[in-house]
Every structure is written in C-alpha cells, then in structure tokens.
Design a protein around this motif. Sequence first.
Motif, PDB file in Angstrom:
ATOM      1  N   LYS A  26      64.413  30.560 -41.650  1.00  0.00           N
ATOM      2  CA  LYS A  26      64.289  31.791 -42.831  1.00  0.00           C
ATOM      3  C   LYS A  26      63.511  31.257 -43.770  1.00  0.00           C
ATOM      4  N   GLU A  27      62.673  31.918 -44.641  1.00  0.00           N
ATOM      5  CA  GLU A  27      62.051  31.463 -45.784  1.00  0.00           C
ATOM      6  C   GLU A  27      62.938  31.058 -46.805  1.00  0.00           C
ATOM      7  N   ASP A  28      64.231  31.826 -46.965  1.00  0.00           N
ATOM      8  CA  ASP A  28      65.257  31.469 -47.835  1.00  0.00           C
ATOM      9  C   ASP A  28      66.214  30.473 -47.651  1.00  0.00           C
ATOM     10  N   THR A  29      66.042  29.591 -46.645  1.00  0.00           N
ATOM     11  CA  THR A  29      66.958  28.887 -46.273  1.00  0.00           C
ATOM     12  C   THR A  29      66.779  27.721 -47.213  1.00  0.00           C
ATOM     13  N   PRO A  30      67.970  27.716 -47.960  1.00  0.00           N
ATOM     14  CA  PRO A  30      68.300  26.527 -49.034  1.00  0.00           C
ATOM     15  C   PRO A  30      68.178  25.193 -48.822  1.00  0.00           C
ATOM     16  N   GLN A  31      68.552  24.675 -47.621  1.00  0.00           N
ATOM     17  CA  GLN A  31      68.403  23.277 -47.038  1.00  0.00           C
ATOM     18  C   GLN A  31      66.934  22.948 -47.023  1.00  0.00           C
ATOM     19  N   LEU A  32      66.120  23.965 -46.878  1.00  0.00           N
ATOM     20  CA  LEU A  32      64.566  23.638 -46.819  1.00  0.00           C
ATOM     21  C   LEU A  32      63.666  23.806 -48.035  1.00  0.00           C
ATOM     22  N   MET A  33      64.351  24.401 -49.088  1.00  0.00           N
ATOM     23  CA  MET A  33      63.672  24.859 -50.437  1.00  0.00           C
ATOM     24  C   MET A  33      62.713  23.415 -50.630  1.00  0.00           C
ATOM     25  N   GLY A  34      61.485  23.923 -50.896  1.00  0.00           N
ATOM     26  CA  GLY A  34      60.412  23.184 -51.589  1.00  0.00           C
ATOM     27  C   GLY A  34      59.851  22.396 -50.481  1.00  0.00           C
ATOM     28  N   LEU A  35      60.155  22.119 -49.226  1.00  0.00           N
ATOM     29  CA  LEU A  35      59.484  21.586 -48.097  1.00  0.00           C
ATOM     30  C   LEU A  35      58.114  22.124 -47.690  1.00  0.00           C
ATOM     31  N   SER A  36      58.123  23.508 -47.529  1.00  0.00           N
ATOM     32  CA  SER A  36      57.171  24.298 -47.023  1.00  0.00           C
ATOM     33  C   SER A  36      55.846  24.026 -47.848  1.00  0.00           C
ATOM     34  N   GLU A  37      56.030  23.586 -49.163  1.00  0.00           N
ATOM     35  CA  GLU A  37      54.845  23.500 -50.079  1.00  0.00           C
ATOM     36  C   GLU A  37      53.962  22.431 -49.800  1.00  0.00           C
ATOM     37  N   TRP A  38      54.687  21.201 -48.899  1.00  0.00           N
ATOM     38  CA  TRP A  38      53.859  19.931 -48.817  1.00  0.00           C
ATOM     39  C   TRP A  38      53.716  20.068 -47.035  1.00  0.00           C
ATOM     40  N   ASN A  39      53.611  21.206 -46.419  1.00  0.00           N
ATOM     41  CA  ASN A  39      53.621  21.380 -45.028  1.00  0.00           C
ATOM     42  C   ASN A  39      52.138  21.215 -44.528  1.00  0.00           C
ATOM     43  N   ASP A  40      51.499  20.051 -43.930  1.00  0.00           N
ATOM     44  CA  ASP A  40      50.234  19.846 -43.406  1.00  0.00           C
ATOM     45  C   ASP A  40      50.250  20.705 -42.004  1.00  0.00           C
ATOM     46  N   LEU A  41      51.427  20.744 -41.075  1.00  0.00           N
ATOM     47  CA  LEU A  41      51.135  21.226 -39.754  1.00  0.00           C
ATOM     48  C   LEU A  41      52.241  22.438 -39.788  1.00  0.00           C
ATOM     49  N   PRO A  42      51.675  23.494 -40.130  1.00  0.00           N
ATOM     50  CA  PRO A  42      52.592  24.441 -40.166  1.00  0.00           C
ATOM     51  C   PRO A  42      53.200  25.027 -39.102  1.00  0.00           C
ATOM     52  N   GLU A  43      52.428  24.887 -37.820  1.00  0.00           N
ATOM     53  CA  GLU A  43      52.859  25.221 -36.596  1.00  0.00           C
ATOM     54  C   GLU A  43      53.976  24.173 -36.248  1.00  0.00           C
ATOM     55  N   LEU A  44      54.622  23.276 -36.725  1.00  0.00           N
ATOM     56  CA  LEU A  44      55.588  22.268 -36.413  1.00  0.00           C
ATOM     57  C   LEU A  44      56.910  22.926 -37.207  1.00  0.00           C
ATOM     58  N   GLY A  45      56.620  23.659 -38.333  1.00  0.00           N
ATOM     59  CA  GLY A  45      57.575  23.958 -39.398  1.00  0.00           C
ATOM     60  C   GLY A  45      57.985  22.806 -40.380  1.00  0.00           C
ATOM     61  N   PRO A  46      58.732  22.785 -41.231  1.00  0.00           N
ATOM     62  CA  PRO A  46      58.754  21.998 -42.254  1.00  0.00           C
ATOM     63  C   PRO A  46      59.552  20.632 -41.724  1.00  0.00           C
ATOM     64  N   VAL A  47      60.520  20.817 -41.148  1.00  0.00           N
ATOM     65  CA  VAL A  47      61.189  19.396 -40.609  1.00  0.00           C
ATOM     66  C   VAL A  47      60.364  18.871 -39.509  1.00  0.00           C
ATOM     67  N   GLY A  48      59.669  19.534 -38.611  1.00  0.00           N
ATOM     68  CA  GLY A  48      58.877  18.977 -37.686  1.00  0.00           C
ATOM     69  C   GLY A  48      57.340  18.581 -38.041  1.00  0.00           C
ATOM     70  N   ASP A  49      57.177  18.943 -39.267  1.00  0.00           N
ATOM     71  CA  ASP A  49      55.815  18.482 -40.239  1.00  0.00           C
ATOM     72  C   ASP A  49      56.267  17.142 -40.547  1.00  0.00           C
ATOM     73  N   MET A  50      57.547  17.069 -41.362  1.00  0.00           N
ATOM     74  CA  MET A  50      58.045  15.859 -41.833  1.00  0.00           C
ATOM     75  C   MET A  50      58.033  14.633 -40.717  1.00  0.00           C
ATOM     76  N   LEU A  51      58.833  14.695 -39.553  1.00  0.00           N
ATOM     77  CA  LEU A  51      58.818  13.864 -38.482  1.00  0.00           C
ATOM     78  C   LEU A  51      57.536  13.607 -38.044  1.00  0.00           C
ATOM     79  N   ALA A  52      56.589  14.512 -37.834  1.00  0.00           N
ATOM     80  CA  ALA A  52      55.263  14.046 -37.522  1.00  0.00           C
ATOM     81  C   ALA A  52      54.304  13.356 -38.163  1.00  0.00           C
ATOM     82  N   ALA A  53      54.755  13.027 -39.338  1.00  0.00           N
ATOM     83  CA  ALA A  53      53.694  12.188 -40.335  1.00  0.00           C
ATOM     84  C   ALA A  53      53.053  11.199 -39.658  1.00  0.00           C
TER      85      ALA A  53
END
Length: 779
Positions: free
Chosen positions: A732-759
């Motif tokens: 969900k866009e309003d998930t507080p645990q992920l607040m702010g991560l989407s702004e640095w998302n290079d690979l949106p198809e992986l989601g914010p956590v997947g994008d972080m782990l695929a760096a």
Amino acid sequence: MDGTTGHGGEERPGNVTSDFCYVDSAVHSAGVWGSAGSRPFLGFALPRLQLQLAIIFFITQSLHLLLRRFHLPRLVSEILAGIILGPTILGRYAYVDEAIFPQEGDVYLDLLSKIGYIFFIFLSGVKMDPLTVLRTGIKAWTIGVLAVTLPLGGSLIMTVLQQTEIHKYRIPAYKAIISIQNLFPFPVIASMLVDLKIMNTELGRLALASALISDMVSNLSSTLITYGRVGIMSFADVIMIHSTFMTVCLILFILCVGRPLSLWIIQNTPEGKPVSRFHVVIMAFLVFVVVLLTDNVGLNYQYGPFLLGLAVPDGPPLGATLVDRLETLVSGLLAPLLVTFCGMNVNLVELFDLEFVGMVWVVVGLCLAMKLVSVFVPAVVCKVPMKDAVALSFIMSTQGVVQMAFYYYNYVNQTYDRETFSMLTTSVLIQVAASSIIVKSLYDYSRMYTGYQKRDIQHTSINSELRMLVCTHRVDDAVAVQKVLEASYPSKESPMAVYALHLLELAGRAHPQLIDHQLGQKSTGEGRAQKMIDILASFEQQYAGAVAIQQFTAMSLTKFMHHDICTLAFNKLASMIILPFHRKWNQQGKVIQDSGTLRSINCEVLELAPCSVAVLIDRHKVRRRAAAGGYSVAVAFFGGADDREALAYARRMARSPDVSLTVVRMVPWDIYAGDSQWDAVLDAEILKDTRMQTQDDIVYREERVKDGAETALLIHAMEEVFDLILVGRRHKEDTPQLMGLSEWNDLPELGPVGDMLAAADLTLPLSILVVQHQNIKSI
C-alpha cells in the motif's frame, strides 16, 4: 545548351549529317546561394529527392502518430500520405505538381521504392523456413489449403460467367484483379501479426503456419494457371517451352550459385561471430543479379529475390546478419516508399468509366467474402473457437505491400488504367484498416490470461503437486533456479512439476517456435540451450520420483517472449513463474550485464501473468562468505497479498532439513496504520499458522520501525546474514514502514524493498526472490 534535351546537327559533304541527342541531367546543386544559372534550386535532382523524402516521411509519421491511437497499422498512414500528396489533394496545385513532385522526378522515387521492395521480399524469404511446412499440424494444412482452393474455384467460375459481359479491352484487368485478390502473401500476414502484437499467441502461430502454406499453394496454383493459359494459345509450344526452360535455368542458378555461396560464407565465418560486411555486400549484389535474370526470364521481378531468400539458410550467422544489417533501412525507409508512391498515383477525383469502377468494387467484395468464408468454415470445423475463427479469417484475408506491388506492376504495364488502380489502392486501404480494427476488438491480448481460478502457492495444498514454470536466458539462470528448486524441498509426499522454458532470441527468422523436448523435438538454436537443458535434467535425476521436469525452448522476438511465458503458464496451470533478473554479477561483485530487453520482458509478464510471479535476483557467482552450514532463508514481511504469497513459498522451503527460515515482520509504531482491515485479518491468519509450524526450523520475530529509513537499516542488516531473502513486490502507498523509500526507487517493477536488495553496488553472495501474487482480473 539550356534545357533538358537537345538536338544538334551539322551538314557534312555527301549529304551526311551527324545527329545526336543528350540529356542534361542536373543532379548536384551549388546550393541556395551558389551560382545555378537559370535553373532553380529544386531543378536539381538530388536536393529535390531529399526534399521529397523529407515531406513524405514527415506526413507519414504525423499521420501514424495520430492513427495508431485507433490501432491502425503504419500501412494506412503510408497510403494516406501518398493520396494527400497525389492529384487527389495537394497534387492539384501547380507548385506541388510541377516544382516539388514534377513528372521527371518520379523516376528516382520509383527506383528507390522498387529497390526497397526487392530487398523487403528478399528478407522475407530469408526469414522464412520452408521446412516449417513439413512440421505444421493437420489444422494449419486444412485451413491453408482450403483458403486457397475454395476462392480459386469461385474465381474461375466468376471469370467464365462474366467474360461475355465485359468488354474485351477490360478482360486482362478483370483477370489480373481476381488473381491478385486470391494471394495470401506470408510477409503481409506476418507484418500484421507483429503490428497487433499477437505473433506468439496461439492464434498468431496458427495464422503464420496457415499463411505459409497458403502462400506456397497460391503461388504454385497461379504459376500453373499462367502456364495453362499460355498452353491454350495457338503459338503455345514455343512460348511454353521457352518460359519453362528459362524458369528452370533461374531456379538452377539460385540453387547452384546462391545456395553454395551462402554455405561458403557460413563456413568462412568464425563461430559466434556475425558475417563480415564484405559478405553482406556480396549477397546484396547477388540480389540485383537475380532481379536482372528474373526480369529477362519474363517473370515478375519479385519472384527471383524471394526464391534467393528461401535458399539462404535462416537464422545465425548469415540470415541473422542480413536481417540485422538491412531490416531497418529496408522496412523503415525504402519499402514503405513503394506504398506511398502508389498512393501518389491515386486520383479519386477524375473517374470516367463508372460502370467498370462499380464492377471493380463488386469483384473485390466477392473475392473478400469468398476468402473470409474459406478460412472461417475450415477453422470452425477444426474446432477453433468462434471468435478466433473470425479473427483468423480477417488476418488471412488482409492485404498489404505485396498486393500493392502487384497492382502497381500491372498499372505500369498498362493492364490497369489510372482509375482502376486508384480503386484497388483504396480497397487495400479500407481492408487493412478494417481488418486491424476487427481483429483488435475480437482478440485483445491483454485479457488473454485473465484469471478464472486461483493459481498461487497460498491455495495449493502442502501435499499436492506444486506446478512451477521457470525461465532461463543463460546457463547462469539455470544454475540459479536449480538452487531455488532444491531449497523448495520436493518429495514424494509433496511432489513438484517443473516446466522449464529456455528463451532464445529469434534471429533472422520470421516464424517463432515452441519446441517441446519431451516429444523428442530438437532445438535448432544455440548450444547454450542444450547446456541449460542438461543442468535441469540432472536435477530431475537427482530427485527422481519427487520432481517431474518438462523442458521447452521458445525461439521468438524478444518483444513477444512474454506471450510464450504466459501462454505456457496458463496451459500448464502453473502456480508460480520464476523469472531471471536482468542484471548479472561476476565473482568480484561487478555488474557484467544489465539488459533493458530482459527487464521489459519481466515487466510484461508481471502485468499479464495468469498466476503468481517471482523475479529471481541471483548473485551465486559472488565469492561466498565462510560457510555456516545449511541454507539460510528469510522473509521480510510488511503485509499484503504479495508478502503472504512470499511467506507461503518460504514455509514450503522450511520443511527441508537443510533450510532454516526466519520471518521478520516489520511492525509500524502505530499498529492501526497501513493495511486495510481485511488484509490485516489475512496477514494475522497466515502469521499465526507460521508460528504454529513448530516442527520446522522457523524463527519468527517482530521489529518495530517508524519509517522507511529504519526499515532500510534492518534490511541491510539482513543482507549480511541470509543466503536467500523473499519479499513482496507491491505494498500500500501509505504503508508507514516504507515511507520515503519509493522516492529513491530505480526499479519500480520490484517495489521499494526489492529495488533496495537489487542494488547494483551490493557485493554480497545474496539471492532475492521478489514475489507478486496472482492478478485476479474481472472478466
């Protein structure tokens, strides 16, 4: 002497005169500011041709940008551009007709368009594999043969009945119209399937196979009819023997010169390398030689290049290099010029013989109706669904650049007058537009894989067979997916059915292939496909009785590979598709591949898949940390359908004695924020079942986080500990645990956590599975 032509003479003794004729062909201009004398700037051939090409493609591209929103192919824009520039609209103005497109300049446009069409037909032959005819099923043979023979019989009856009612001056035009209407050119149908993005669908494959058979049967029947007509004539013996002899000589030249030359080029090309530029030039020169011979034999000039193309082995190295080097110039620039140039000869304003014009439209309509029925009825008899049968009828009955070339050939040879040619070109425009719109409305590929039932891991019983579709592009992918499948703990109590799809790019071919290796079919692709097959075959032997692997090789254009993946998953009732990530790392942790093409394939599959999907980010080549024993797996759980699917898969892995599972639930400080009430209930249910699964090696812990920054710190800490981490793709866009991560998302198809782990700069031997739960779409 000024002027374009001139005559001069001089009296000589004995009444001998010397007459000469020359053409003052001004090609290069001195420039707008140069000294050009009395000749205007556009009086020079080269700048005028460049201006003509610029105008043609500006209008064509502008129309295409507008009309593609209505799913109309580029051919419609090309014909309309020609009609706009011709005498119907702009050509009626003196400046356009005399200065920009004068009659003496037509020879250059005509020459360029014919060269483009010659190479278009040649490349069409290169991309075709005649042996495909022998591999097609009875369904394609039935449709392909009857699609030609039924309209042909009806056309012969029409010709006999109408021959006495048509003026003898019009009979050649009447017969030529009917013969061209009964063509089923494979390049036209293949182009339409590419435009509609359905080449790799079940309907597209059936249409391609049927079109290939119909094209060969229609060309053979037209040749036999032509020789039959010649045989009826009084001086038939001489002409028929001469024509047959010259045609045989042409075929022998292609088989004895063209084919051996192609094989010689392949033998002298190092393995894995493209054909040299010099060899490409030799093949292009041979195309022109064959065109010259074909024209002197008395055949239509397009037959020679097409036969030469069939003689060239398709695929790498020669066929693929020819297509790669010539396709953009030919299909993007030169071949469309023929269509536009035909449109420029259309005059819809000046019509004289309205009676024959009406007859032309009646003949076109009757021929179209016969073609539609002759495809639809056999398709229905062969148990093709009704909607697909209608769509197949319009696909097979469409017209395109090949018919336009035949119409123009007859117009130049004065078989047609201008008004007949104008009506036929307009009929092509209408048929192409109507066919595209009708097929698009009947066969929407974006809804083909809509889920009718739940195909996921959550709703698959732990003791029932788990069906997985794994995709590989490289040998590394097969090694990585084997590791994940081993961790999934297949057993006789919980068996696994694995469908392995090895994806190879279709290079230098027009016909996509899906090879089922269980049926003993051999792959005609590269050797790496066999290496991938061997890796998974050894895995099946290792887990005999617990794992059943069925292996396929798909050879298709990369922009249609997602259809192969989704179709196979749909047909095999797969619960999950595992896709390889588009980035690859070496032993030092450096990125060695970052393929935008593979990324786009993954994005399409995530959008269209009929079941759950997991993207496998593999770093198995990176040097591993000191072995701690076993295989350590973790799930980062935030809540939602994707996280629940990831946890369901991890729970299957936890049954293995070699796997230790840790579930880390990220809990917000405000426990009522984030997911919806129903999602919260489902999350609580699966987490409760996980905590109760005490017989397996499962560690469950909760971490309170305030925002995305704290979540990132925890995720980075997990990277140091685990071998495999499973995360959900969407939250969900309003998930507080992920607040702010989407702004640095290079690979949106992986989601914010997947994008972080695929760096790309992450150099740990860590693998990631980014899981997406099945998309359930409303019908």
